[in-house]
Design a protein around this motif. Structure first.
Motif, PDB file in Angstrom:
ATOM      1  N   LYS A 287     -89.841  13.547  48.642  1.00  0.00           N
ATOM      2  CA  LYS A 287     -88.428  13.679  48.988  1.00  0.00           C
ATOM      3  C   LYS A 287     -87.822  14.958  48.425  1.00  0.00           C
ATOM      4  CE  LYS A 287     -85.969  10.495  47.171  1.00  0.00           C
ATOM      5  NZ  LYS A 287     -85.247  11.143  46.065  1.00  0.00           N
ATOM      6  N   THR A 288     -88.062  15.222  47.142  1.00  0.00           N
ATOM      7  CA  THR A 288     -87.489  16.420  46.523  1.00  0.00           C
ATOM      8  C   THR A 288     -88.068  17.687  47.143  1.00  0.00           C
ATOM      9  OG1 THR A 288     -87.201  15.217  44.442  1.00  0.00           O
ATOM     10  CG2 THR A 288     -87.150  17.622  44.339  1.00  0.00           C
ATOM     11  N   THR A 289     -89.372  17.696  47.380  1.00  0.00           N
ATOM     12  CA  THR A 289     -90.009  18.833  48.026  1.00  0.00           C
ATOM     13  C   THR A 289     -89.452  19.046  49.428  1.00  0.00           C
ATOM     14  OG1 THR A 289     -92.040  18.440  46.783  1.00  0.00           O
ATOM     15  CG2 THR A 289     -92.214  19.794  48.755  1.00  0.00           C
ATOM     16  N   THR A 290     -89.243  17.946  50.136  1.00  0.00           N
ATOM     17  CA  THR A 290     -88.686  18.036  51.497  1.00  0.00           C
ATOM     18  C   THR A 290     -87.298  18.656  51.479  1.00  0.00           C
ATOM     19  OG1 THR A 290     -89.976  16.145  52.270  1.00  0.00           O
ATOM     20  CG2 THR A 290     -87.973  16.675  53.493  1.00  0.00           C
ATOM     21  N   ILE A 291     -86.481  18.286  50.503  1.00  0.00           N
ATOM     22  CA  ILE A 291     -85.129  18.850  50.405  1.00  0.00           C
ATOM     23  C   ILE A 291     -85.199  20.360  50.221  1.00  0.00           C
ATOM     24  CG2 ILE A 291     -83.093  18.952  48.915  1.00  0.00           C
ATOM     25  CD1 ILE A 291     -83.407  15.946  48.491  1.00  0.00           C
ATOM     26  N   GLY A 292     -86.103  20.818  49.358  1.00  0.00           N
ATOM     27  CA  GLY A 292     -86.245  22.254  49.159  1.00  0.00           C
ATOM     28  C   GLY A 292     -86.689  22.969  50.415  1.00  0.00           C
ATOM     29  N   ASP A 311     -80.230  12.133  42.529  1.00  0.00           N
ATOM     30  CA  ASP A 311     -81.244  11.210  42.000  1.00  0.00           C
ATOM     31  C   ASP A 311     -81.263  11.399  40.492  1.00  0.00           C
ATOM     32  OD1 ASP A 311     -83.323   9.568  41.430  1.00  0.00           O
ATOM     33  OD2 ASP A 311     -84.813  10.596  42.652  1.00  0.00           O
ATOM     34  N   THR A 312     -80.305  10.774  39.825  1.00  0.00           N
ATOM     35  CA  THR A 312     -80.073  11.062  38.402  1.00  0.00           C
ATOM     36  C   THR A 312     -80.870  10.165  37.465  1.00  0.00           C
ATOM     37  OG1 THR A 312     -78.160   9.579  38.415  1.00  0.00           O
ATOM     38  CG2 THR A 312     -77.748  11.901  38.883  1.00  0.00           C
ATOM     39  N   PHE A 313     -81.578   9.190  37.989  1.00  0.00           N
ATOM     40  CA  PHE A 313     -82.275   8.237  37.127  1.00  0.00           C
ATOM     41  C   PHE A 313     -83.748   8.582  36.925  1.00  0.00           C
ATOM     42  CE2 PHE A 313     -78.680   5.869  38.809  1.00  0.00           C
ATOM     43  CZ  PHE A 313     -78.133   5.360  37.646  1.00  0.00           C
ATOM     44  N   ARG A 314     -84.340   9.250  37.873  1.00  0.00           N
ATOM     45  CA  ARG A 314     -85.757   9.598  37.740  1.00  0.00           C
ATOM     46  C   ARG A 314     -85.917  10.788  36.816  1.00  0.00           C
ATOM     47  NH1 ARG A 314     -89.564  12.814  40.549  1.00  0.00           N
ATOM     48  NH2 ARG A 314     -87.984  13.482  42.048  1.00  0.00           N
ATOM     49  N   ALA A 315     -86.851  10.686  35.902  1.00  0.00           N
ATOM     50  CA  ALA A 315     -87.087  11.760  34.947  1.00  0.00           C
ATOM     51  C   ALA A 315     -87.500  13.031  35.672  1.00  0.00           C
ATOM     52  CB  ALA A 315     -88.178  11.345  33.958  1.00  0.00           C
ATOM     53  N   ALA A 316     -86.871  14.126  35.316  1.00  0.00           N
ATOM     54  CA  ALA A 316     -87.183  15.474  35.826  1.00  0.00           C
ATOM     55  C   ALA A 316     -86.812  15.672  37.282  1.00  0.00           C
ATOM     56  CB  ALA A 316     -88.667  15.802  35.634  1.00  0.00           C
ATOM     57  N   ALA A 317     -86.165  14.682  37.925  1.00  0.00           N
ATOM     58  CA  ALA A 317     -85.811  14.852  39.337  1.00  0.00           C
ATOM     59  C   ALA A 317     -84.835  16.000  39.530  1.00  0.00           C
ATOM     60  CB  ALA A 317     -85.213  13.555  39.887  1.00  0.00           C
ATOM     61  N   VAL A 318     -83.836  16.082  38.653  1.00  0.00           N
ATOM     62  CA  VAL A 318     -82.824  17.138  38.776  1.00  0.00           C
ATOM     63  C   VAL A 318     -83.462  18.509  38.577  1.00  0.00           C
ATOM     64  CG1 VAL A 318     -80.691  18.076  37.803  1.00  0.00           C
ATOM     65  CG2 VAL A 318     -80.938  15.610  38.098  1.00  0.00           C
ATOM     66  N   GLU A 319     -84.357  18.617  37.608  1.00  0.00           N
ATOM     67  CA  GLU A 319     -85.013  19.901  37.361  1.00  0.00           C
ATOM     68  C   GLU A 319     -85.894  20.310  38.531  1.00  0.00           C
ATOM     69  OE1 GLU A 319     -84.263  21.898  34.887  1.00  0.00           O
ATOM     70  OE2 GLU A 319     -82.819  20.355  34.293  1.00  0.00           O
ATOM     71  N   LEU A 360     -74.220  22.823  55.654  1.00  0.00           N
ATOM     72  CA  LEU A 360     -75.223  21.763  55.484  1.00  0.00           C
ATOM     73  C   LEU A 360     -75.331  21.409  54.004  1.00  0.00           C
ATOM     74  CD1 LEU A 360     -77.357  19.878  56.625  1.00  0.00           C
ATOM     75  CD2 LEU A 360     -79.027  21.725  56.421  1.00  0.00           C
ATOM     76  N   LEU A 361     -75.000  20.155  53.684  1.00  0.00           N
ATOM     77  CA  LEU A 361     -75.135  19.635  52.329  1.00  0.00           C
ATOM     78  C   LEU A 361     -76.272  18.623  52.320  1.00  0.00           C
ATOM     79  CD1 LEU A 361     -74.226  19.148  49.392  1.00  0.00           C
ATOM     80  CD2 LEU A 361     -72.547  17.491  50.279  1.00  0.00           C
ATOM     81  N   LEU A 362     -77.320  18.914  51.542  1.00  0.00           N
ATOM     82  CA  LEU A 362     -78.480  18.031  51.418  1.00  0.00           C
ATOM     83  C   LEU A 362     -78.342  17.226  50.133  1.00  0.00           C
ATOM     84  CD1 LEU A 362     -81.219  20.646  52.381  1.00  0.00           C
ATOM     85  CD2 LEU A 362     -80.356  18.807  53.839  1.00  0.00           C
ATOM     86  N   VAL A 363     -78.350  15.907  50.236  1.00  0.00           N
ATOM     87  CA  VAL A 363     -78.118  15.026  49.090  1.00  0.00           C
ATOM     88  C   VAL A 363     -79.402  14.285  48.743  1.00  0.00           C
ATOM     89  CG1 VAL A 363     -76.749  13.122  48.175  1.00  0.00           C
ATOM     90  CG2 VAL A 363     -75.702  14.748  49.774  1.00  0.00           C
ATOM     91  N   ASP A 364     -79.890  14.492  47.515  1.00  0.00           N
ATOM     92  CA  ASP A 364     -81.065  13.787  47.023  1.00  0.00           C
ATOM     93  C   ASP A 364     -80.611  12.462  46.425  1.00  0.00           C
ATOM     94  OD1 ASP A 364     -83.557  13.090  46.177  1.00  0.00           O
ATOM     95  OD2 ASP A 364     -83.634  14.476  44.488  1.00  0.00           O
ATOM     96  N   THR A 365     -81.104  11.349  46.954  1.00  0.00           N
ATOM     97  CA  THR A 365     -80.708  10.032  46.456  1.00  0.00           C
ATOM     98  C   THR A 365     -81.871   9.362  45.755  1.00  0.00           C
ATOM     99  OG1 THR A 365     -81.315   8.888  48.511  1.00  0.00           O
ATOM    100  CG2 THR A 365     -79.087   9.792  48.377  1.00  0.00           C
ATOM    101  N   ALA A 366     -81.576   8.245  45.084  1.00  0.00           N
ATOM    102  CA  ALA A 366     -82.582   7.562  44.279  1.00  0.00           C
ATOM    103  C   ALA A 366     -83.655   6.947  45.168  1.00  0.00           C
ATOM    104  CB  ALA A 366     -81.930   6.485  43.419  1.00  0.00           C
ATOM    105  N   GLY A 367     -84.859   6.829  44.606  1.00  0.00           N
ATOM    106  CA  GLY A 367     -85.971   6.262  45.357  1.00  0.00           C
ATOM    107  C   GLY A 367     -86.621   5.099  44.657  1.00  0.00           C
ATOM    108  N   ARG A 368     -85.828   4.283  43.997  1.00  0.00           N
ATOM    109  CA  ARG A 368     -86.388   3.156  43.243  1.00  0.00           C
ATOM    110  C   ARG A 368     -86.443   1.910  44.120  1.00  0.00           C
ATOM    111  NH1 ARG A 368     -82.407   1.962  39.963  1.00  0.00           N
ATOM    112  NH2 ARG A 368     -81.039   3.293  41.176  1.00  0.00           N
ATOM    113  N   LEU A 369     -87.575   1.205  44.059  1.00  0.00           N
ATOM    114  CA  LEU A 369     -87.732  -0.006  44.848  1.00  0.00           C
ATOM    115  C   LEU A 369     -87.880  -1.255  43.975  1.00  0.00           C
ATOM    116  CD1 LEU A 369     -90.103   0.955  47.797  1.00  0.00           C
ATOM    117  CD2 LEU A 369     -87.727   0.299  47.929  1.00  0.00           C
TER     118      LEU A 369
END
Length: 477
Positions: A287-292, A311-319, A360-369
């Motif tokens: 997902k993060t790679t796709t956004i880039g 996606d503020t909960f996954r470690a290193a997602a923001v970085e 175009l605003l691309l929003v990265d959201t959480a991916g927890r299941l």
């Protein structure tokens, strides 16, 4: 050199004089009037056009100045006649307390010269060495080989002109075909052998069904294909090439079926307006790679783009998002804190997008299941923020799926389909190990169109999905 707009499949300079350029025509079936000789002429004309593109790009790259690696200020001494008398005597008179005072005149002159060089080095302005920019895809060498001829035939069959294609399209089609190579080789040869034996009986149908299931087409889509083949091929005997052509038409119709339910057939961001794309998907799907990569495509296609790291909960997602933002030269809106409210990040990103005329605003959201209820609540909250803060924005929700997961990925997708009002799917990691039939399973089981497809790890390896190009890459001989 004009940039190629991947959303419009045309060059941006061709859009001059119109506020909203018309989208490229939908893929059409191959024109039966075109003979192999016609396709060859088309390919030669396209190759010459690409060579001219490369020559212009190389000329522009050669004309661009490189930054200097070292800037040294010019040190000039005023004429001795302009030096004040006291200063001149101070220059001439040696310091008796210094060791240089005991040196002969020629040695003192040499010592003075060394001292001036040291002062020069100390006061020089040293700029960091700037690496030359990465080679533009337009400068990549393209050979008039079998892969080029196949790519040119696919583009020509869609009604494209040889003077309106880009080298990026040719290289992308080559990469897509290579990514589907494993599935294609196992399908095409066996299919031709089966349909070339005569009218299809139950045993032949069973063999085709097995091939489709092995290609990850899924039970529902396989049943639909088998039923259509039985209705057609039991009534008449078709040569293998005609049978494969009919199968291609059938697969294209299946892949395009969900488009009739969506209002955005071409999935092109609207110029001059705010488009917000919510990116969803399980962690690890890309997902993060796709956004880039989407940000890279949008920026190259002339869209003012922004990324929201929600996606503020996954470690290193923001970085990770920030790193991809730097690669695509797109700014990222993020909260420096950890475990912050994703909706707050989206709120700030919308405000920034509105103030900067972002398209175009691309929003990265959480991916927890782990907890479906929490996921649904979080996505619903983000959607409420978007609807309230940007009521006039064009909002889409894309689900990123890992093609290598096959049917397991589909089960994960069903959870997101319940939690978000999805507009389509981004199919990633279709680079050799995945089985290409998963695209048909996605469309049949989820009822969602595939909007983008990824066939590699590079920043150029994600493109808008074309059912015609995909089926040709999957079933070409």
């Amino acid at each position: 050199m004009a940039e190629f707009n991947w959303f419009q499949r045309s060059y941006n300079d061709a859009e001059e004089g119109s506020d909203q350029p018309a989208a490229s025509p939908p893929p059409a079936a191959a024109d039966p009037a075109l003979s192999p000789e016609d396709y060859l002429k088309w390919a030669k004309a396209a190759y010459q056009n690409i060579q001219q593109q490369q020559a212009r790009a190389e000329a522009e790259a050669a004309a661009a100045p490189l930054p200097s690696q070292l800037v040294e200020p010019a040190i000039t001494e005023p004429p001795r006649s302009q030096v004040e008398p006291d200063a001149r005597s101070a220059l001439d008179a040696p310091d008796l307390a210094s060791p240089e005072a005991t040196l002969p005149l020629w040695a003192r002159a040499d010592a003075d010269r060394q001292q001036r060089l040291q002062q020069l080095e100390a006061t020089a302005i040293v700029e960091p060495v700037v690496e030359p920019p990465a080679l533009d895809p337009a400068l990549v060498s393209v050979d008039l080989d079998e892969a080029f001829l196949w790519s040119a035939e696919v583009l020509a069959a869609q009604g494209r002109r040889p003077d309106d294609i880009s080298v990026e399209e040719i290289t992308w089609l080559k990469r897509l075909r290579q990514g589907l190579n494993k599935t294609r080789l196992s399908l095409i040869n066996q299919l031709k052998a089966i349909v070339g034996q005569g009218p299809l009986n139950d045993e032949a149908m069973l063999e085709i069904e097995t091939l489709l299931l092995q290609a990850d087409v899924g039970v529902a889509a396989t049943d639909k294909i088998i039923e259509a083949l039985q209705n057609r091929l039991r009534q008449e005997v078709l040569p293998p090439e005609q049978a494969i052509s009919y199968l291609k038409t059938l697969l294209r119709e299946m892949l395009e079926a969900p488009l009739g339910k969506s209002g955005n057939i071409t999935f092109v961001p609207e110029k001059g307006h705010l488009n917000i794309w919510l990116m969803t998907g399980v962690n690890g799907a890309g997902k993060t790679t796709t956004i880039g990569k989407l940000a890279h495509i949008a920026k190259k296609s002339g869209y003012n783009t922004l990324i929201a790291a929600a996606d503020t909960f996954r470690a290193a997602a923001v970085e990770q998002v920030k790193a991809w933002g730097q690669r695509s030269q797109v700014e990222v809106i993020a909260n420096p804190g950890q475990n912050t409210d994703p909706a707050a990040v989206v709120f700030d990103a919308i405000a920034a997008a509105q103030s900067r005329q972002v398209e175009l605003l691309l929003v990265d959201t959480a991916g927890r299941l782990q907890n479906k209820k929490n996921l649904m609540d979080e996505l619903a909250k983000i959607r409420r923020i978007v609807d309230r803060q940007a009521p006039d924005a064009r909002i889409e929700a894309l689900l990123v799926l890992d093609a290598t997961l096959g049917q397991n990925g589909l089960r994960q997708a069903e959870v997101f389909a319940e939690a978000a009002n999805l507009s389509g799917v981004v199919l990633t990691k279709l680079d050799g190990s995945a089985r290409g039939g998963i695209a048909l399973a996605i469309v049949e089981q989820l009822g969602l169109p595939i909007r983008f497809i990824g066939a590699g790890e590079g920043i150029e390896d994600l493109r808008p999905f074309s059912s015609y190009e995909f089926v040709e890459a999957l079933l070409s001989g």
